[in-house]
Design an enzyme around this catalytic site. Structure first.
Site, PDB file in Angstrom:
ATOM      1  N   ASP A  46       0.877  -1.155   0.000  1.00  0.00           N
ATOM      2  CA  ASP A  46       0.000   0.000   0.000  1.00  0.00           C
ATOM      3  C   ASP A  46       0.926   1.220   0.000  1.00  0.00           C
ATOM      4  O   ASP A  46       2.124   1.103   0.286  1.00  0.00           O
ATOM      5  CB  ASP A  46      -0.889  -0.020   1.243  1.00  0.00           C
ATOM      6  CG  ASP A  46      -1.822   1.161   1.299  1.00  0.00           C
ATOM      7  OD1 ASP A  46      -2.513   1.422   0.297  1.00  0.00           O
ATOM      8  OD2 ASP A  46      -1.844   1.843   2.338  1.00  0.00           O
ATOM      9  N   ASP A  94      -0.217   5.143   0.795  1.00  0.00           N
ATOM     10  CA  ASP A  94      -0.529   6.131   1.838  1.00  0.00           C
ATOM     11  C   ASP A  94      -0.337   5.516   3.220  1.00  0.00           C
ATOM     12  O   ASP A  94      -0.967   4.513   3.544  1.00  0.00           O
ATOM     13  CB  ASP A  94      -1.976   6.613   1.706  1.00  0.00           C
ATOM     14  CG  ASP A  94      -2.219   7.427   0.455  1.00  0.00           C
ATOM     15  OD1 ASP A  94      -1.634   8.514   0.349  1.00  0.00           O
ATOM     16  OD2 ASP A  94      -2.987   6.968  -0.412  1.00  0.00           O
ATOM     17  N   ASP A 138      -0.988  -0.491   6.064  1.00  0.00           N
ATOM     18  CA  ASP A 138      -1.123   0.190   7.351  1.00  0.00           C
ATOM     19  C   ASP A 138      -2.528   0.094   7.921  1.00  0.00           C
ATOM     20  O   ASP A 138      -2.791   0.654   8.988  1.00  0.00           O
ATOM     21  CB  ASP A 138      -0.739   1.671   7.205  1.00  0.00           C
ATOM     22  CG  ASP A 138      -1.750   2.447   6.367  1.00  0.00           C
ATOM     23  OD1 ASP A 138      -2.046   1.998   5.239  1.00  0.00           O
ATOM     24  OD2 ASP A 138      -2.244   3.486   6.831  1.00  0.00           O
TER      25      ASP A 138
END
Length: 275
Positions: free
Chosen positions: A22, A24, A220
């Site tokens: 991922d 961001d 995250d």
């Protein structure tokens, strides 16, 4: 890095052949790169370990993301960047005929993904399908047009349902915040294409030419990245530089294979360093 985490990471890395990241909250926050991100990608490239980016964020094209990463010292070709906008377009083309009328509530990148090539027709009040993503220029008028179309019977597709995403300022509203507004206004729920559905993680494995169980998904968020990785059959690593916290991990039924503080820990494991 404790000896337990180091040993767990080494065990995982021995059985995977590629990594899906991922972006961001993993590689950067807004325009600020996170520690060790550039060094990790360079190390993986040097060692011939393939990697792909899989992001629910539909606000940029793969080319724009590649340029953003380049400004931060990370080299990733656009064809190694899978966005939820691209995944949504591909999903729609498998299910709708050419000429289907579509209203897009989202950024220019999502509009380009849907409309470029002329397969779908741009529409508003007569739309057969409404597609929404994050929109940094959201207005009441856009919400009204989408609401009226959905209430009139249009199919509704969301690129993702992330309520927030991390920026330099903190967590800011994401596509899921718009989904919540439209749910309140329509009493409907969308079909969600992005993570936690496994399609984007499976696509990453396809791009790398490996089986899903040979992939490590690094993210995250428990509710999107980690759940998508588990549903795809990939190994999963939660990094604590974005949305989900260690407290949330301990309270959640969604458990990653490993939790790491940041990408420096993964870099050290890839290098085989003691820390």
């Amino acid at each position: 890095m404790t000896s337990v985490v180091r040993d767990q990471l080494r065990t995982i890395l021995r059985r995977v052949r590629g990594i899906a990241f991922d972006m961001d909250g993993v590689l950067y926050r807004g325009e600020r790169p996170l520690p060790a991100a550039a060094a990790l990608l360079a190390e993986l490239a040097e060692r011939g370990i393939g990697f792909v980016m899989v992001t629910n964020n539909a606000t940029k094209t793969p080319e724009e993301y590649a340029a953003k990463l380049s400004r931060m010292g990370m080299t990733v070709p656009p064809e190694r960047i899978v966005t939820s906008a691209i995944a949504t377009r591909d999903w729609m083309r498998q299910r709708y005929r050419p000429g289907t009328t579509v209203y897009v509530l989202g950024m220019t990148a999502l509009e380009r993904a849907v409309y470029d090539g002329g397969y779908f027709v741009r529409a508003e009040r007569d739309a057969q399908v409404v597609v929404n993503g994050a929109d940094f220029a959201l207005t009441y008028e856009k919400l009204k047009i989408a609401t009226l179309a959905i209430r009139a019977g249009a199919d509704w597709i969301a690129t993702n349902a992330d309520r927030t995403f991390p920026s330099e300022e903190g967590l800011i509203p994401g596509s899921g915040a718009i989904v919540a507004a439209l749910q309140a206004a329509t009493d409907r729920s969308p079909i969600v294409i992005g993570k936690p559905e496994p399609a984007m993680v499976l696509r990453a494995a396809d791009i790398l030419g490996i089986a899903p169980h040979e992939l490590l998904m690094v993210g995250d968020r428990l509710d999107t990245d980690i759940l998508a990785g588990r549903r795809a059959g990939a190994a999963t690593a939660l990094v604590l530089t974005g949305v989900s916290s260690l407290t949330e991990v301990q309270a959640s039924a969604v458990r990653p294979d490993i939790v790491i503080d940041d990408l420096q820990v993964l870099l050290e494991a890839v290098r085989g360093e003691e820390a």
